[in-house]
Design a protein around this motif. Structure first.
Motif, PDB file in Angstrom:
ATOM      1  N   LEU A 149     -55.217 -22.762   7.427  1.00 30.54           N
ATOM      2  CA  LEU A 149     -53.997 -22.463   8.171  1.00 30.54           C
ATOM      3  C   LEU A 149     -53.623 -20.990   8.093  1.00 30.54           C
ATOM      4  CD1 LEU A 149     -51.863 -25.612   7.244  1.00 30.54           C
ATOM      5  CD2 LEU A 149     -52.993 -25.122   9.428  1.00 30.54           C
ATOM      6  N   VAL A 150     -53.846 -20.436   6.922  1.00 28.27           N
ATOM      7  CA  VAL A 150     -53.516 -19.010   6.759  1.00 28.27           C
ATOM      8  C   VAL A 150     -54.392 -18.148   7.662  1.00 28.27           C
ATOM      9  CG1 VAL A 150     -53.599 -17.087   5.111  1.00 28.27           C
ATOM     10  CG2 VAL A 150     -52.552 -19.272   4.463  1.00 28.27           C
ATOM     11  N   SER A 151     -55.681 -18.534   7.803  1.00 32.60           N
ATOM     12  CA  SER A 151     -56.615 -17.733   8.612  1.00 32.60           C
ATOM     13  C   SER A 151     -56.377 -17.880  10.113  1.00 32.60           C
ATOM     14  CB  SER A 151     -58.050 -18.128   8.269  1.00 32.60           C
ATOM     15  OG  SER A 151     -58.254 -19.484   8.607  1.00 32.60           O
ATOM     16  N   ASP A 152     -55.583 -18.814  10.513  1.00 28.55           N
ATOM     17  CA  ASP A 152     -55.312 -19.029  11.943  1.00 28.55           C
ATOM     18  C   ASP A 152     -54.129 -18.137  12.348  1.00 28.55           C
ATOM     19  OD1 ASP A 152     -54.998 -19.866  14.469  1.00 28.55           O
ATOM     20  OD2 ASP A 152     -54.941 -22.007  14.005  1.00 28.55           O
ATOM     21  N   HIS A 153     -54.435 -17.023  13.134  1.00 22.64           N
ATOM     22  CA  HIS A 153     -53.390 -16.051  13.460  1.00 22.64           C
ATOM     23  C   HIS A 153     -52.364 -16.599  14.442  1.00 22.64           C
ATOM     24  CE1 HIS A 153     -55.488 -12.856  11.336  1.00 22.64           C
ATOM     25  NE2 HIS A 153     -56.622 -13.232  11.945  1.00 22.64           N
ATOM     26  N   GLU A 154     -52.765 -17.546  15.290  1.00 24.56           N
ATOM     27  CA  GLU A 154     -51.843 -18.026  16.303  1.00 24.56           C
ATOM     28  C   GLU A 154     -50.673 -18.801  15.697  1.00 24.56           C
ATOM     29  OE1 GLU A 154     -55.195 -18.611  19.842  1.00 24.56           O
ATOM     30  OE2 GLU A 154     -54.022 -20.313  19.083  1.00 24.56           O
ATOM     31  N   VAL A 155     -50.958 -19.463  14.648  1.00 27.16           N
ATOM     32  CA  VAL A 155     -49.873 -20.246  14.018  1.00 27.16           C
ATOM     33  C   VAL A 155     -49.679 -19.776  12.580  1.00 27.16           C
ATOM     34  CG1 VAL A 155     -50.103 -22.293  15.474  1.00 27.16           C
ATOM     35  CG2 VAL A 155     -51.600 -22.010  13.506  1.00 27.16           C
ATOM     36  N   HIS A 156     -49.750 -18.471  12.459  1.00 20.79           N
ATOM     37  CA  HIS A 156     -49.758 -17.913  11.106  1.00 20.79           C
ATOM     38  C   HIS A 156     -48.550 -18.327  10.290  1.00 20.79           C
ATOM     39  CE1 HIS A 156     -49.139 -14.770   8.048  1.00 20.79           C
ATOM     40  NE2 HIS A 156     -50.472 -14.851   7.925  1.00 20.79           N
ATOM     41  N   ARG A 157     -47.372 -18.105  10.857  1.00 23.98           N
ATOM     42  CA  ARG A 157     -46.175 -18.384  10.067  1.00 23.98           C
ATOM     43  C   ARG A 157     -45.994 -19.880   9.781  1.00 23.98           C
ATOM     44  NH1 ARG A 157     -41.579 -14.363  12.703  1.00 23.98           N
ATOM     45  NH2 ARG A 157     -42.637 -12.370  12.151  1.00 23.98           N
ATOM     46  N   SER A 158     -46.164 -20.649  10.875  1.00 20.87           N
ATOM     47  CA  SER A 158     -45.992 -22.088  10.666  1.00 20.87           C
ATOM     48  C   SER A 158     -47.080 -22.654   9.759  1.00 20.87           C
ATOM     49  CB  SER A 158     -45.989 -22.832  11.994  1.00 20.87           C
ATOM     50  OG  SER A 158     -47.224 -22.618  12.684  1.00 20.87           O
ATOM     51  N   ALA A 159     -48.275 -22.057   9.912  1.00 23.06           N
ATOM     52  CA  ALA A 159     -49.380 -22.527   9.072  1.00 23.06           C
ATOM     53  C   ALA A 159     -49.122 -22.233   7.607  1.00 23.06           C
ATOM     54  CB  ALA A 159     -50.673 -21.895   9.523  1.00 23.06           C
TER      55      ALA A 159
END
Length: 227
Positions: A149-159
């Protein structure tokens, strides 16, 4: 006996004799009285012989009675000795059997206790290892999910927030599993301790009963010895 009969006849003849007036004398039938005296004289040897035979028979009876009494006393003493010996042998045999039974009971109790302890420890170890492995797996899954989740920039904050929630929940579940495992192990060991205490109490009670019976047998020996 003829002697006593003749004496009775003489006494009757004297008592029946007519008294002399103004005197204590009496008129007796002299020939009849002399005949009675002759009969008495003749009867004396036979009476003496009868008395001698009676005395001899009495001595024989007394001697026989004494011999029988001695025989009975010896027989009673032998029987009493036999009974005491049998009682002592039986008491020793019973004591020996009780000791052997107590030893077998204690040995079996120790074996059962060791088996129960070993089984409980093995079960507790297996449960603890399973719980820890499951907890570690949950934590590792949470960490992997967190990294993804952290590596996913599109949903960075929510991730990041979701990953943190997953991590916290995973750690909470892992802590709960560890706590449950530790509590189960503690409860199992506590129950095992109570079981061992009851078992040892039973063994000690058996030993006390054996010692009490042994003391009773020793009292019987002492009483028999004093007799």
């Amino acid at each position: 006996m003829r002697v006593f009969e003749i004496l009775e006849e003489i006494i009757e003849a004297v008592e029946d004799a007519k008294g002399v007036p103004m005197s204590s004398s009496a008129i007796v039938n002299r020939p009849a009285l002399l005949d009675l005296l002759d009969d008495l004289r003749d009867a004396f040897p036979a009476a003496v012989e009868d008395a001698r035979e009676i005395l001899e028979q009495r001595d024989e009876i007394i001697s026989s009675a004494r011999a029988e009494a001695d025989r009975l006393e010896e027989s009673c003493n032998n029987e009493a000795h036999r009974l005491v010996t049998e009682a002592r042998d039986g008491a020793e045999r019973t004591t020996r059997e009780a000791d052997e039974y107590a030893d077998r009971t204690v040995s079996k109790a120790n074996s059962d206790a060791d088996r129960i302890v070993a089984g409980a420890q093995a079960e507790a170890t297996a449960i603890s290892q399973t719980a820890r492995a499951k907890a570690d797996g949950i934590v590792q899954t949470a960490r992997d999910e967190h990294q993804r989740l952290v590596s996913d920039h599109e949903v960075h904050r929510s991730a990041v927030a979701a990953a943190e929630d997953v991590r916290v929940d995973a750690e909470r579940q892992a802590a709960k599993l560890r706590s449950d495992a530790d509590r189960y192990v503690e409860d199992s060991l506590s129950q095992l301790s109570l079981t061992l205490q009851k078992l040892m109490h039973t063994v000690e009670g058996g030993r006390d009963q054996v010692h009490t019976r042994r003391s009773g047998y020793r009292d019987v020996y002492d009483q028999d010895g004093r007799r």
